[in-house]
Design a protein around this motif. Structure first.
Motif, mmCIF file in Angstrom:
data_model
loop_
_atom_site.group_PDB
_atom_site.id
_atom_site.type_symbol
_atom_site.label_atom_id
_atom_site.label_comp_id
_atom_site.label_asym_id
_atom_site.label_seq_id
_atom_site.Cartn_x
_atom_site.Cartn_y
_atom_site.Cartn_z
ATOM 1 N N ALA A 72 0.969 -1.047 0.145
ATOM 2 C CA ALA A 72 -0.007 0.062 -0.175
ATOM 3 C C ALA A 72 1.026 1.132 0.133
ATOM 4 C CB ALA A 72 -0.793 0.002 1.273
ATOM 5 N N GLU A 73 1.850 1.157 0.948
ATOM 6 C CA GLU A 73 2.814 2.307 0.890
ATOM 7 C C GLU A 73 3.561 2.263 -0.231
ATOM 8 O OE1 GLU A 73 6.704 3.389 3.242
ATOM 9 O OE2 GLU A 73 5.214 2.633 4.421
ATOM 10 N N ALA A 74 3.903 1.519 -1.125
ATOM 11 C CA ALA A 74 4.558 1.581 -2.402
ATOM 12 C C ALA A 74 3.386 1.776 -3.507
ATOM 13 C CB ALA A 74 5.236 0.376 -2.620
ATOM 14 N N GLU A 75 2.118 1.932 -3.407
ATOM 15 C CA GLU A 75 1.198 1.872 -4.078
ATOM 16 C C GLU A 75 1.281 1.086 -5.305
ATOM 17 O OE1 GLU A 75 1.232 6.059 -5.901
ATOM 18 O OE2 GLU A 75 0.918 6.970 -3.895
ATOM 19 N N ASP A 76 1.377 -0.098 -4.744
ATOM 20 C CA ASP A 76 1.434 -1.456 -5.598
ATOM 21 C C ASP A 76 0.017 -2.271 -5.354
ATOM 22 O OD1 ASP A 76 1.715 -3.863 -6.626
ATOM 23 O OD2 ASP A 76 3.509 -4.339 -6.004
ATOM 24 N N SER A 77 -0.872 -1.707 -6.108
ATOM 25 C CA SER A 77 -2.505 -2.051 -5.739
ATOM 26 C C SER A 77 -2.480 -3.643 -5.912
ATOM 27 C CB SER A 77 -3.418 -1.273 -6.468
ATOM 28 O OG SER A 77 -3.316 -0.089 -6.282
ATOM 29 N N GLU A 78 -1.866 -4.213 -7.030
ATOM 30 C CA GLU A 78 -2.107 -5.581 -7.415
ATOM 31 C C GLU A 78 -1.387 -6.541 -6.146
ATOM 32 O OE1 GLU A 78 -2.593 -2.981 -10.527
ATOM 33 O OE2 GLU A 78 -0.484 -3.126 -9.285
ATOM 34 N N SER A 79 -0.275 -6.102 -5.796
ATOM 35 C CA SER A 79 0.319 -6.870 -4.776
ATOM 36 C C SER A 79 -0.631 -6.565 -3.405
ATOM 37 C CB SER A 79 1.762 -6.550 -4.268
ATOM 38 O OG SER A 79 2.482 -6.872 -5.205
ATOM 39 N N GLU A 80 -1.087 -5.643 -3.018
ATOM 40 C CA GLU A 80 -1.861 -5.381 -1.972
ATOM 41 C C GLU A 80 -3.149 -6.010 -1.906
ATOM 42 O OE1 GLU A 80 -3.866 -1.549 0.386
ATOM 43 O OE2 GLU A 80 -3.098 -1.429 -1.597
ATOM 44 N N ASP A 81 -3.759 -6.293 -3.351
ATOM 45 C CA ASP A 81 -4.968 -6.866 -3.541
ATOM 46 C C ASP A 81 -4.624 -8.137 -3.155
ATOM 47 O OD1 ASP A 81 -7.764 -7.212 -4.405
ATOM 48 O OD2 ASP A 81 -6.838 -8.307 -5.960
ATOM 49 N N LEU A 82 -3.554 -8.906 -3.667
ATOM 50 C CA LEU A 82 -3.234 -10.420 -3.558
ATOM 51 C C LEU A 82 -3.221 -10.702 -2.135
ATOM 52 C CD1 LEU A 82 -2.370 -13.027 -4.750
ATOM 53 C CD2 LEU A 82 0.073 -12.064 -4.873
ATOM 54 N N THR A 83 -2.256 -9.783 -1.251
ATOM 55 C CA THR A 83 -2.174 -10.098 0.005
ATOM 56 C C THR A 83 -3.507 -10.017 0.982
ATOM 57 O OG1 THR A 83 -1.431 -7.842 0.534
ATOM 58 C CG2 THR A 83 0.103 -9.449 0.087
ATOM 59 N N ILE A 84 -4.523 -9.074 0.548
ATOM 60 C CA ILE A 84 -5.683 -8.917 1.318
ATOM 61 C C ILE A 84 -6.593 -10.320 1.147
ATOM 62 C CG2 ILE A 84 -8.046 -7.777 1.347
ATOM 63 C CD1 ILE A 84 -6.232 -5.236 0.643
ATOM 64 N N ALA A 85 -6.527 -10.714 -0.080
ATOM 65 C CA ALA A 85 -7.039 -12.110 -0.311
ATOM 66 C C ALA A 85 -6.644 -13.068 0.292
ATOM 67 C CB ALA A 85 -7.218 -12.145 -2.005
ATOM 68 N N ARG A 86 -5.391 -13.151 0.390
ATOM 69 C CA ARG A 86 -4.542 -14.456 1.066
ATOM 70 C C ARG A 86 -5.163 -14.326 2.619
ATOM 71 N NH1 ARG A 86 -4.740 -18.321 -0.838
ATOM 72 N NH2 ARG A 86 -3.563 -19.082 0.687
ATOM 73 N N ILE A 87 -4.924 -12.902 2.984
ATOM 74 C CA ILE A 87 -5.397 -12.768 4.650
ATOM 75 C C ILE A 87 -6.598 -13.534 4.811
ATOM 76 C CG2 ILE A 87 -5.985 -11.117 6.484
ATOM 77 C CD1 ILE A 87 -3.571 -9.376 5.194
ATOM 78 N N GLN A 88 -7.697 -13.126 4.079
ATOM 79 C CA GLN A 88 -8.973 -13.779 4.157
ATOM 80 C C GLN A 88 -9.042 -15.088 4.388
ATOM 81 O OE1 GLN A 88 -10.630 -11.514 1.011
ATOM 82 N NE2 GLN A 88 -11.363 -10.016 2.319
ATOM 83 N N VAL A 89 -8.132 -15.753 3.417
ATOM 84 C CA VAL A 89 -8.240 -17.439 3.369
ATOM 85 C C VAL A 89 -7.572 -17.798 4.622
ATOM 86 C CG1 VAL A 89 -6.842 -19.515 2.227
ATOM 87 C CG2 VAL A 89 -7.931 -17.617 0.587
ATOM 88 N N HIS A 90 -6.407 -17.138 5.194
ATOM 89 C CA HIS A 90 -5.685 -17.721 6.445
ATOM 90 C C HIS A 90 -6.673 -17.360 7.537
ATOM 91 C CE1 HIS A 90 -2.303 -19.276 4.581
ATOM 92 N NE2 HIS A 90 -2.317 -18.051 3.652
ATOM 93 N N GLN A 91 -7.467 -16.239 7.543
ATOM 94 C CA GLN A 91 -8.257 -15.877 8.718
ATOM 95 C C GLN A 91 -9.494 -16.927 9.022
ATOM 96 O OE1 GLN A 91 -9.265 -11.880 8.034
ATOM 97 N NE2 GLN A 91 -7.705 -11.044 9.622
ATOM 98 N N LYS A 92 -9.904 -17.280 7.644
ATOM 99 C CA LYS A 92 -10.884 -18.254 7.873
ATOM 100 C C LYS A 92 -10.244 -19.797 8.212
ATOM 101 C CE LYS A 92 -14.373 -20.784 4.737
ATOM 102 N NZ LYS A 92 -15.057 -21.082 3.349
ATOM 103 N N THR A 93 -9.268 -20.003 7.767
ATOM 104 C CA THR A 93 -8.514 -21.298 8.224
ATOM 105 C C THR A 93 -8.217 -21.319 9.849
ATOM 106 O OG1 THR A 93 -7.579 -21.564 6.099
ATOM 107 C CG2 THR A 93 -6.686 -22.883 7.756
ATOM 108 N N ILE A 94 -7.881 -20.180 10.315
ATOM 109 C CA ILE A 94 -7.555 -20.237 11.775
ATOM 110 C C ILE A 94 -8.923 -20.225 12.352
ATOM 111 C CG2 ILE A 94 -6.957 -18.506 13.546
ATOM 112 C CD1 ILE A 94 -5.139 -17.066 11.499
ATOM 113 N N TRP A 95 -10.268 -19.606 11.971
ATOM 114 C CA TRP A 95 -11.329 -19.848 12.610
ATOM 115 C C TRP A 95 -11.992 -21.301 12.594
ATOM 116 C CZ3 TRP A 95 -15.651 -20.702 8.959
ATOM 117 C CH2 TRP A 95 -16.675 -21.141 9.695
#
Length: 149
Positions: free
Chosen positions: A118-141
């Motif tokens: 986000a700081e680097a204004e790399d929206s594509e990498s930011e989007d990829l990481t956000i999607a991955r966070i959601q997957v891992h949060q669901k797995t943790i749950w």
């Protein structure tokens, strides 16, 4: 390569190492889980490591798209990741607890990469990481729900 000093690349390399360590630990648990929850856990762990394998590929390819090399090699990846190995003869409950904690490490790594992107204004990498966070949060749950948490 020219972009190896890019902070987004550095953060994504850490994510790849952490995800690969988690993948290996999930596979170990899949092979060695025992007890009354065997069938459910054996199946769940397989789903998790299969999904992770595809995710690691996508993350590594993002690093390549940014003009850098993706990390590899088991010893190299193990050195990069703080995720510890669980004993092969661990109980099913210990395996689930271990994988929940390992997923939390991956979420922290992804959150750092998200913020760097986000700081680097790399929206594509930011989007990829956000999607991955959601997957891992669901797995943790799901893992914590198995433990009754």
């Amino acid at each position: 390569m020219s972009n190896s000093n890019n902070p987004v690349v550095g953060a994504l390399r850490q994510v790849v190492a952490d995800c690969y360590a988690l993948l290996g630990q999930t596979h170990l648990c899949h092979w060695n889980v025992r007890g009354p929850g065997f069938f459910a856990l054996h199946t769940a762990f397989e789903e998790q490591y299969t999904e992770l394998f595809a995710a690691v590929d996508e993350l590594a390819e993002r690093i390549r798209a940014l003009g850098a090399l993706a990390p590899g090699g088991l010893s190299n990846l193990a050195k990069l990741s703080p995720i510890e190995e669980i004993a092969e003869d661990s109980s099913a409950e210990a395996m689930v607890e271990h994988l929940a904690k390992a997923n939390e490490i991956v979420v922290a790594s992804l959150a750092k990469a998200r913020d760097v992107a986000a700081e680097a204004e790399d929206s594509e990498s930011e989007d990829l990481t956000i999607a991955r966070i959601q997957v891992h949060q669901k797995t943790i749950w799901m893992l914590k729900s198995y433990l009754g948490e």
